[in-house]
Structure formats: structure tokens, C-alpha cells
Design a protein around this motif. Structure first.
Motif, PDB file in Angstrom:
ATOM      1  N   GLU A  59       0.832  -1.348  -0.084  1.00  0.00           N
ATOM      2  CA  GLU A  59      -0.130   0.023   0.143  1.00  0.00           C
ATOM      3  C   GLU A  59       0.890   1.320  -0.010  1.00  0.00           C
ATOM      4  O   GLU A  59       0.722   2.067  -0.628  1.00  0.00           O
ATOM      5  CB  GLU A  59      -1.021  -0.003   1.258  1.00  0.00           C
ATOM      6  CG  GLU A  59      -2.024  -1.040   0.967  1.00  0.00           C
ATOM      7  CD  GLU A  59      -2.786  -0.963   2.202  1.00  0.00           C
ATOM      8  OE1 GLU A  59      -2.815  -0.076   3.028  1.00  0.00           O
ATOM      9  OE2 GLU A  59      -3.713  -2.039   2.626  1.00  0.00           O
ATOM     10  N   ARG A  60       2.048   1.179   0.819  1.00  0.00           N
ATOM     11  CA  ARG A  60       2.891   2.309   0.794  1.00  0.00           C
ATOM     12  C   ARG A  60       3.566   2.782  -0.480  1.00  0.00           C
ATOM     13  O   ARG A  60       3.792   3.853  -0.909  1.00  0.00           O
ATOM     14  CB  ARG A  60       3.677   2.247   1.920  1.00  0.00           C
ATOM     15  CG  ARG A  60       3.052   2.312   3.421  1.00  0.00           C
ATOM     16  CD  ARG A  60       4.250   2.052   4.434  1.00  0.00           C
ATOM     17  NE  ARG A  60       5.289   2.964   4.450  1.00  0.00           N
ATOM     18  CZ  ARG A  60       6.382   2.792   5.177  1.00  0.00           C
ATOM     19  NH1 ARG A  60       6.467   2.016   5.939  1.00  0.00           N
ATOM     20  NH2 ARG A  60       7.342   3.760   5.266  1.00  0.00           N
ATOM     21  N   VAL A  61       3.762   1.475  -1.093  1.00  0.00           N
ATOM     22  CA  VAL A  61       4.525   1.731  -2.296  1.00  0.00           C
ATOM     23  C   VAL A  61       3.591   2.120  -3.582  1.00  0.00           C
ATOM     24  O   VAL A  61       3.888   3.078  -4.102  1.00  0.00           O
ATOM     25  CB  VAL A  61       5.213   0.392  -2.991  1.00  0.00           C
ATOM     26  CG1 VAL A  61       5.594   0.281  -4.288  1.00  0.00           C
ATOM     27  CG2 VAL A  61       6.273  -0.162  -2.048  1.00  0.00           C
ATOM     28  N   ASP A  62       2.322   1.780  -3.537  1.00  0.00           N
ATOM     29  CA  ASP A  62       1.272   2.081  -4.292  1.00  0.00           C
ATOM     30  C   ASP A  62       1.166   3.499  -4.212  1.00  0.00           C
ATOM     31  O   ASP A  62       0.847   4.427  -5.096  1.00  0.00           O
ATOM     32  CB  ASP A  62      -0.094   1.364  -4.102  1.00  0.00           C
ATOM     33  CG  ASP A  62       0.066  -0.237  -5.023  1.00  0.00           C
ATOM     34  OD1 ASP A  62       1.266  -0.413  -5.429  1.00  0.00           O
ATOM     35  OD2 ASP A  62      -0.696  -0.951  -4.273  1.00  0.00           O
ATOM     36  N   ALA A  63       1.016   4.075  -3.008  1.00  0.00           N
ATOM     37  CA  ALA A  63       0.677   5.508  -2.645  1.00  0.00           C
ATOM     38  C   ALA A  63       1.809   6.300  -3.063  1.00  0.00           C
ATOM     39  O   ALA A  63       1.412   7.606  -3.787  1.00  0.00           O
ATOM     40  CB  ALA A  63       0.522   5.668  -1.288  1.00  0.00           C
ATOM     41  N   ALA A  64       3.199   6.010  -2.743  1.00  0.00           N
ATOM     42  CA  ALA A  64       4.206   6.683  -3.409  1.00  0.00           C
ATOM     43  C   ALA A  64       4.366   6.651  -4.808  1.00  0.00           C
ATOM     44  O   ALA A  64       4.451   7.957  -5.545  1.00  0.00           O
ATOM     45  CB  ALA A  64       5.447   6.032  -2.913  1.00  0.00           C
ATOM     46  N   LEU A  65       3.833   5.603  -5.436  1.00  0.00           N
ATOM     47  CA  LEU A  65       3.925   5.656  -7.065  1.00  0.00           C
ATOM     48  C   LEU A  65       2.958   6.345  -7.566  1.00  0.00           C
ATOM     49  O   LEU A  65       3.163   7.099  -8.690  1.00  0.00           O
ATOM     50  CB  LEU A  65       3.705   4.230  -7.564  1.00  0.00           C
ATOM     51  CG  LEU A  65       5.016   3.264  -7.389  1.00  0.00           C
ATOM     52  CD1 LEU A  65       4.791   1.725  -7.749  1.00  0.00           C
ATOM     53  CD2 LEU A  65       6.228   3.806  -8.343  1.00  0.00           C
ATOM     54  N   SER A  66       1.731   6.277  -6.689  1.00  0.00           N
ATOM     55  CA  SER A  66       0.771   7.347  -7.361  1.00  0.00           C
ATOM     56  C   SER A  66       0.955   8.824  -7.166  1.00  0.00           C
ATOM     57  O   SER A  66       0.624   9.684  -8.098  1.00  0.00           O
ATOM     58  CB  SER A  66      -0.748   7.144  -6.414  1.00  0.00           C
ATOM     59  OG  SER A  66      -1.524   7.950  -6.713  1.00  0.00           O
ATOM     60  N   VAL A  67       1.710   8.996  -6.331  1.00  0.00           N
ATOM     61  CA  VAL A  67       2.129  10.522  -6.211  1.00  0.00           C
ATOM     62  C   VAL A  67       3.173  10.777  -7.319  1.00  0.00           C
ATOM     63  O   VAL A  67       2.926  12.060  -8.029  1.00  0.00           O
ATOM     64  CB  VAL A  67       2.886  10.780  -4.909  1.00  0.00           C
ATOM     65  CG1 VAL A  67       3.484  12.251  -4.784  1.00  0.00           C
ATOM     66  CG2 VAL A  67       2.051  10.861  -3.680  1.00  0.00           C
ATOM     67  N   VAL A  68       4.002   9.932  -7.653  1.00  0.00           N
ATOM     68  CA  VAL A  68       4.936  10.375  -8.834  1.00  0.00           C
ATOM     69  C   VAL A  68       4.035  10.451 -10.032  1.00  0.00           C
ATOM     70  O   VAL A  68       4.426  11.425 -10.721  1.00  0.00           O
ATOM     71  CB  VAL A  68       6.133   9.044  -8.764  1.00  0.00           C
ATOM     72  CG1 VAL A  68       7.035   9.194 -10.044  1.00  0.00           C
ATOM     73  CG2 VAL A  68       7.105   9.206  -7.573  1.00  0.00           C
ATOM     74  N   VAL A  69       3.140   9.441 -10.285  1.00  0.00           N
ATOM     75  CA  VAL A  69       2.297   9.520 -11.573  1.00  0.00           C
ATOM     76  C   VAL A  69       1.617  10.860 -11.552  1.00  0.00           C
ATOM     77  O   VAL A  69       1.888  11.281 -12.682  1.00  0.00           O
ATOM     78  CB  VAL A  69       1.414   8.132 -11.507  1.00  0.00           C
ATOM     79  CG1 VAL A  69       0.650   8.344 -12.905  1.00  0.00           C
ATOM     80  CG2 VAL A  69       2.369   7.005 -11.820  1.00  0.00           C
ATOM     81  N   ASP A  70       1.070  11.181 -10.527  1.00  0.00           N
ATOM     82  CA  ASP A  70       0.259  12.478 -10.491  1.00  0.00           C
ATOM     83  C   ASP A  70       1.087  13.572 -10.954  1.00  0.00           C
ATOM     84  O   ASP A  70       0.797  14.682 -11.385  1.00  0.00           O
ATOM     85  CB  ASP A  70      -0.507  12.487  -9.080  1.00  0.00           C
ATOM     86  CG  ASP A  70      -1.633  11.706  -8.970  1.00  0.00           C
ATOM     87  OD1 ASP A  70      -2.118  10.898  -9.869  1.00  0.00           O
ATOM     88  OD2 ASP A  70      -2.099  11.608  -7.649  1.00  0.00           O
TER      89      ASP A  70
END
Length: 79
Positions: A59-70
């Protein structure tokens, strides 16, 4: 209430190491049925704890990747 329920939650590495010890003891054999069942139950609890830790890490990795994508999408829109 079992002893495990009174213990503070282990971190991932400690739970993984204890699970490996449980597996080694079960594979070695020579235990009574009762002891084997108790170890198996402890192993199941440790495996579930490891799964929870790994799910939280995912979940933490997904959240961090989401921020980068955004952020990347926002930069692309600004260009």
C-alpha cells in the motif's frame, strides 16, 4: 487468551525469522502431535502477520507511485 495475543506485534523481519524456525522444527519431526499442532498454529499466525506487513508495504509503495504518477501528469499538462 494465548501468550501470542498478549505480545506486542512483531516487525516483519522478526515474524519471518520466527516462522522459519517453526518450519524447521516441524520439518525436523520428532514432536508430539500436540506440540506439532501448537507449532503449526503459531506458524499460521506468523504467516498471517507477515502477510499483513507485506500488504501494508505494498500500500505504501502504491501510494508513493501514485504521487509520482500524479506529479508527472501535472508536469506534462503544464508543458
Amino acid at each position: 487468551m494465548s501468550t501470542e495475543e498478549n505480545e506486542p506485534e512483531l516487525d516483519y523481519e522478526s515474524a519471518r525469522d520466527q516462522l522459519a524456525e517453526v518450519v524447521a522444527k516441524l520439518e525436523a519431526g520428532g514432536l508430539s502431535l500436540e506440540d506439532s499442532l501448537a507449532l503449526w498454529e503459531r506458524g499460521e499466525a506468523l504467516a498471517a502477520l507477515c502477510e499483513r506487513h507485506l500488504a501494508g508495504a505494498q500500500e505504501r509503495v502504491d501510494a508513493a507511485l501514485s504521487v509520482v504518477v500524479d506529479e508527472t501528469a501535472a508536469e506534462t499538462e503544464e508543458s
